[in-house]
Design a protein around this motif. Structure first.
Motif, PDB file in Angstrom:
ATOM      1  N   LEU A 145       0.966  -1.236  -0.053  1.00  0.00           N
ATOM      2  CA  LEU A 145       0.101   0.004  -0.050  1.00  0.00           C
ATOM      3  C   LEU A 145       0.983   1.214   0.143  1.00  0.00           C
ATOM      4  O   LEU A 145       1.688   1.214   0.740  1.00  0.00           O
ATOM      5  CB  LEU A 145      -0.904   0.151   1.164  1.00  0.00           C
ATOM      6  N   ARG A 146       0.635   2.303  -0.845  1.00  0.00           N
ATOM      7  CA  ARG A 146       1.209   3.314  -0.930  1.00  0.00           C
ATOM      8  C   ARG A 146       0.245   4.518  -0.528  1.00  0.00           C
ATOM      9  O   ARG A 146      -0.787   5.103  -1.208  1.00  0.00           O
ATOM     10  CB  ARG A 146       1.682   3.860  -2.350  1.00  0.00           C
ATOM     11  N   LEU A 147       0.340   4.801   0.933  1.00  0.00           N
ATOM     12  CA  LEU A 147      -0.631   5.706   1.553  1.00  0.00           C
ATOM     13  C   LEU A 147      -0.720   6.985   1.038  1.00  0.00           C
ATOM     14  O   LEU A 147      -1.723   8.054   1.534  1.00  0.00           O
ATOM     15  CB  LEU A 147      -0.712   5.687   3.029  1.00  0.00           C
ATOM     16  N   ALA A 148       0.419   7.635   0.295  1.00  0.00           N
ATOM     17  CA  ALA A 148       0.160   8.781  -0.379  1.00  0.00           C
ATOM     18  C   ALA A 148      -0.823   9.144  -1.251  1.00  0.00           C
ATOM     19  O   ALA A 148      -1.177  10.027  -1.627  1.00  0.00           O
ATOM     20  CB  ALA A 148       1.632   9.314  -0.860  1.00  0.00           C
ATOM     21  N   HIS A 149      -1.249   7.704  -1.841  1.00  0.00           N
ATOM     22  CA  HIS A 149      -2.409   7.890  -2.772  1.00  0.00           C
ATOM     23  C   HIS A 149      -3.672   7.533  -2.255  1.00  0.00           C
ATOM     24  O   HIS A 149      -3.852   7.651  -1.129  1.00  0.00           O
ATOM     25  CB  HIS A 149      -2.484   7.071  -3.872  1.00  0.00           C
ATOM     26  N   THR A 150      -4.556   7.944  -2.765  1.00  0.00           N
ATOM     27  CA  THR A 150      -6.110   7.775  -2.214  1.00  0.00           C
ATOM     28  C   THR A 150      -6.378   6.317  -2.191  1.00  0.00           C
ATOM     29  O   THR A 150      -5.891   5.529  -3.018  1.00  0.00           O
ATOM     30  CB  THR A 150      -7.118   8.275  -3.181  1.00  0.00           C
ATOM     31  N   HIS A 151      -7.284   5.943  -1.270  1.00  0.00           N
ATOM     32  CA  HIS A 151      -7.678   4.257  -1.079  1.00  0.00           C
ATOM     33  C   HIS A 151      -8.863   4.469  -0.706  1.00  0.00           C
ATOM     34  O   HIS A 151      -9.686   5.301  -0.162  1.00  0.00           O
ATOM     35  CB  HIS A 151      -6.832   3.717  -0.006  1.00  0.00           C
ATOM     36  N   ALA A 152      -9.799   3.290  -1.073  1.00  0.00           N
ATOM     37  CA  ALA A 152     -11.085   2.867  -0.761  1.00  0.00           C
ATOM     38  C   ALA A 152     -11.094   1.472  -0.215  1.00  0.00           C
ATOM     39  O   ALA A 152     -10.310   0.729  -0.427  1.00  0.00           O
ATOM     40  CB  ALA A 152     -11.971   3.047  -1.862  1.00  0.00           C
ATOM     41  N   VAL A 153     -12.044   1.455   0.647  1.00  0.00           N
ATOM     42  CA  VAL A 153     -12.359   0.151   1.678  1.00  0.00           C
ATOM     43  C   VAL A 153     -13.513  -0.544   1.413  1.00  0.00           C
ATOM     44  O   VAL A 153     -14.544   0.412   1.178  1.00  0.00           O
ATOM     45  CB  VAL A 153     -11.937   0.394   3.171  1.00  0.00           C
ATOM     46  N   ALA A 154     -13.786  -1.755   1.315  1.00  0.00           N
ATOM     47  CA  ALA A 154     -15.026  -2.559   1.057  1.00  0.00           C
ATOM     48  C   ALA A 154     -14.965  -3.729   2.353  1.00  0.00           C
ATOM     49  O   ALA A 154     -13.689  -4.167   2.594  1.00  0.00           O
ATOM     50  CB  ALA A 154     -15.094  -3.257  -0.304  1.00  0.00           C
ATOM     51  N   VAL A 155     -16.107  -3.587   2.845  1.00  0.00           N
ATOM     52  CA  VAL A 155     -16.167  -4.305   4.085  1.00  0.00           C
ATOM     53  C   VAL A 155     -17.208  -5.419   3.638  1.00  0.00           C
ATOM     54  O   VAL A 155     -18.423  -4.913   3.396  1.00  0.00           O
ATOM     55  CB  VAL A 155     -16.436  -3.862   5.143  1.00  0.00           C
ATOM     56  N   ALA A 156     -17.020  -6.756   3.760  1.00  0.00           N
ATOM     57  CA  ALA A 156     -18.068  -7.900   3.766  1.00  0.00           C
ATOM     58  C   ALA A 156     -18.414  -8.389   5.011  1.00  0.00           C
ATOM     59  O   ALA A 156     -17.602  -8.644   5.929  1.00  0.00           O
ATOM     60  CB  ALA A 156     -17.574  -8.846   2.854  1.00  0.00           C
ATOM     61  N   GLY A 228     -16.825   1.741   0.534  1.00  0.00           N
ATOM     62  CA  GLY A 228     -16.703   3.274   1.091  1.00  0.00           C
ATOM     63  C   GLY A 228     -15.999   3.980  -0.226  1.00  0.00           C
ATOM     64  O   GLY A 228     -15.799   3.343  -1.308  1.00  0.00           O
ATOM     65  N   ARG A 229     -15.971   5.278  -0.007  1.00  0.00           N
ATOM     66  CA  ARG A 229     -15.452   6.121  -1.129  1.00  0.00           C
ATOM     67  C   ARG A 229     -14.026   6.440  -0.925  1.00  0.00           C
ATOM     68  O   ARG A 229     -13.321   6.198   0.113  1.00  0.00           O
ATOM     69  CB  ARG A 229     -16.230   7.551  -0.896  1.00  0.00           C
ATOM     70  N   PRO A 230     -13.259   6.554  -1.766  1.00  0.00           N
ATOM     71  CA  PRO A 230     -11.704   6.687  -1.933  1.00  0.00           C
ATOM     72  C   PRO A 230     -11.652   8.381  -1.287  1.00  0.00           C
ATOM     73  O   PRO A 230     -12.108   9.326  -1.606  1.00  0.00           O
ATOM     74  CB  PRO A 230     -11.481   7.103  -3.496  1.00  0.00           C
ATOM     75  N   ALA A 244     -17.995   2.517   5.096  1.00  0.00           N
ATOM     76  CA  ALA A 244     -18.395   1.125   4.927  1.00  0.00           C
ATOM     77  C   ALA A 244     -19.104   0.447   6.175  1.00  0.00           C
ATOM     78  O   ALA A 244     -20.212   0.031   6.041  1.00  0.00           O
ATOM     79  CB  ALA A 244     -17.256   0.362   4.462  1.00  0.00           C
ATOM     80  N   LEU A 245     -18.683   0.939   7.213  1.00  0.00           N
ATOM     81  CA  LEU A 245     -19.302   0.095   8.485  1.00  0.00           C
ATOM     82  C   LEU A 245     -20.549   0.787   8.719  1.00  0.00           C
ATOM     83  O   LEU A 245     -21.499   0.220   9.181  1.00  0.00           O
ATOM     84  CB  LEU A 245     -18.450   0.423   9.611  1.00  0.00           C
ATOM     85  N   SER A 246     -20.754   2.205   8.459  1.00  0.00           N
ATOM     86  CA  SER A 246     -21.988   3.011   8.734  1.00  0.00           C
ATOM     87  C   SER A 246     -22.928   2.227   7.580  1.00  0.00           C
ATOM     88  O   SER A 246     -24.058   2.247   7.992  1.00  0.00           O
ATOM     89  CB  SER A 246     -21.841   4.350   8.321  1.00  0.00           C
ATOM     90  N   ALA A 247     -22.570   2.021   6.390  1.00  0.00           N
ATOM     91  CA  ALA A 247     -23.662   1.471   5.461  1.00  0.00           C
ATOM     92  C   ALA A 247     -23.992  -0.056   6.009  1.00  0.00           C
ATOM     93  O   ALA A 247     -25.072  -0.542   5.982  1.00  0.00           O
ATOM     94  CB  ALA A 247     -22.761   1.264   4.174  1.00  0.00           C
ATOM     95  N   LEU A 248     -23.059  -0.832   6.716  1.00  0.00           N
ATOM     96  CA  LEU A 248     -23.544  -2.046   7.214  1.00  0.00           C
ATOM     97  C   LEU A 248     -24.432  -1.853   8.388  1.00  0.00           C
ATOM     98  O   LEU A 248     -25.516  -2.762   8.696  1.00  0.00           O
ATOM     99  CB  LEU A 248     -22.577  -2.973   7.614  1.00  0.00           C
ATOM    100  N   VAL A 260     -24.993  -5.364  -2.006  1.00  0.00           N
ATOM    101  CA  VAL A 260     -24.068  -4.395  -2.302  1.00  0.00           C
ATOM    102  C   VAL A 260     -24.531  -3.126  -1.843  1.00  0.00           C
ATOM    103  O   VAL A 260     -25.338  -2.558  -2.515  1.00  0.00           O
ATOM    104  CB  VAL A 260     -23.590  -4.298  -3.746  1.00  0.00           C
ATOM    105  N   LEU A 261     -23.810  -2.583  -0.986  1.00  0.00           N
ATOM    106  CA  LEU A 261     -24.179  -1.047  -0.505  1.00  0.00           C
ATOM    107  C   LEU A 261     -22.824  -0.221  -0.929  1.00  0.00           C
ATOM    108  O   LEU A 261     -21.592  -0.419  -0.276  1.00  0.00           O
ATOM    109  CB  LEU A 261     -24.243  -1.169   0.991  1.00  0.00           C
ATOM    110  N   ARG A 262     -23.152   0.825  -1.282  1.00  0.00           N
ATOM    111  CA  ARG A 262     -22.008   2.146  -1.637  1.00  0.00           C
ATOM    112  C   ARG A 262     -22.498   3.344  -1.037  1.00  0.00           C
ATOM    113  O   ARG A 262     -23.340   3.892  -1.124  1.00  0.00           O
ATOM    114  CB  ARG A 262     -22.278   2.292  -3.443  1.00  0.00           C
TER     115      ARG A 262
END
Length: 369
Positions: A145-156, A228-230, A244-248, A260-262
């Motif tokens: 992971l290169r955290l200088a960039h944007t990241h998005a997270v998905a949770v199942a 989650g959003r990036p 993502a947790l809030s959506a769940l 699938v929740l966005r």
């Protein structure tokens, strides 16, 4: 010492000369089996502690040595054919070296993963925003992971917990590695949920993760995958994870439906809950009169919720409520009479629907406020 290392590295050229010979004659690409064999050799080299640079060097050296004797070169008719042969051989060498490097990196990543205590500590710090950002970023690079960039997270999340050894975890991990390689994508577990962290500029990764989750765990009735959003930086991973947790949580409270929740499609909910006092006032003012109905407000609030969820189509709403259309119509008329708001009127319908969402968020009328 160098001669001894070269002798060891020669073992990793197994089958390489034959591949180049056939490629030079036919111009074909490497097959899946050949690429898989190169990855396996790369993994073996990493486990044996051999440097990747030397592994690449010996393959390039072998390519140069073999070139004059390749069938596509010795049998070439003219400069143009030699050029085409060179292009094919170089492409094959590139494929072979890339597969070796991928296998090597995967073996290294798997070795890091075996240090579960350190990895788990990193995951906890990353998802909860603990630790100094510079330290988190440096540790993140070990996991691709290169955290200088944007990241998005998905949770199942499913009815049962996921862990690193769960069959679904292994299947989804294999699918992600097969599709996107071992770089930049991190799959892990947290609190019994499966978590995927991916570059924000590659939304297809999380969409593929959601698709594979539905295939691997498709028999799970309670399976939910939230995206989650990036966001930028290490704090962006935390923010996307919390989205993502809030959506769940909203799905758990039956406020939204679907597997699938966005988070990008659910931004209205945090807006509505930002001012709890104003929301409580809206619910009390608009829906409070329903408490005077026989049986209380709950059946009528549910009627409105299902009616709006059915796109205000009476027949579909009646089916979902196991009512006749006539009985549903009577309830809607009763709601109009008690609240003064007509569900059929666009503006009044919006007010009612917002109040119903607020009631679900505040768990009204089960809980008073």
């Amino acid at each position: 010492m160098a001669a001894g290392l070269d002798a060891i590295l020669d073992d990793f050229l197994d089958g390489y000369a034959e591949i180049l010979a056939e490629v030079s004659a036919t111009g074909r690409r490497l097959t899946r089996d050949e690429l898989r064999a190169r990855r396996a050799l790369g993994e073996r080299a990493a486990r044996d502690g051999l440097p990747l640079r030397e592994l690449v060097r010996v393959h390039l050296a072998a390519t140069r040595t073999l070139w004059p004797e390749l069938p596509g070169v010795t049998g070439a008719r003219g400069v143009r054919q030699v050029g085409l042969t060179a292009e094919g051989v170089l492409a094959a060498a590139e494929q072979a070296v890339d597969a070796l490097a991928e296998g090597f990196e995967r073996a290294q990543l798997l070795a890091v993963r075996r240090d579960e205590a350190a990895r788990r500590e990193f995951i906890d710090d990353l998802l909860h925003g603990r630790g100094e950002p510079g330290s988190i970023s440096a540790r993140a690079e070990r996991y691709g992971l290169r955290l200088a960039h944007t990241h998005a997270v998905a949770v199942a999340q499913a009815a049962g917990p996921y862990d690193e050894a769960h069959v679904v975890t292994r299947r989804v991990d294999d699918a992600l590695v097969g599709r996107f390689g071992v770089r930049e994508v991190l799959l892990t577990t947290k609190d019994g949920r499966l978590v995927c962290i991916a570059p924000g500029h590659r939304p297809e990764v999380l969409e593929y993760f959601a698709d594979r989750m539905q295939v691997a765990g498709g028999d799970e009735e309670r399976l939910r995958i939230a995206l989650g959003r990036p966001h930028p930086g290490s704090g962006g991973v935390v923010q996307s994870y919390e989205e993502a947790l809030s959506a769940l949580e909203l799905a758990d409270r039956a406020l939204i439906e679907g597997a699938v929740l966005r988070a990008a499609e659910l931004l209205v909910f945090p807006v509505l809950t930002r001012d709890r006092e104003a929301m409580a006032d809206l619910v009390s003012t608009v829906l409070g009169p329903l408490s005077a109905a026989r049986g209380g407000a709950e059946p009528l609030v549910r009627t409105l919720d299902v009616y709006f969820g059915a796109g205000c189509v009476a027949a579909e709403a009646a089916r979902r409520l196991s009512l006749s259309v006539r009985a549903l119509t009577y309830r809607l008329e009763r709601i109009h009479a008690l609240t003064g708001s007509d569900p059929a009127d666009p503006l009044q319908r919006y007010t009612l629907q917002t109040a119903v969402i607020g009631a679900r968020l505040l768990d009204w009328p089960a809980r008073d406020f």
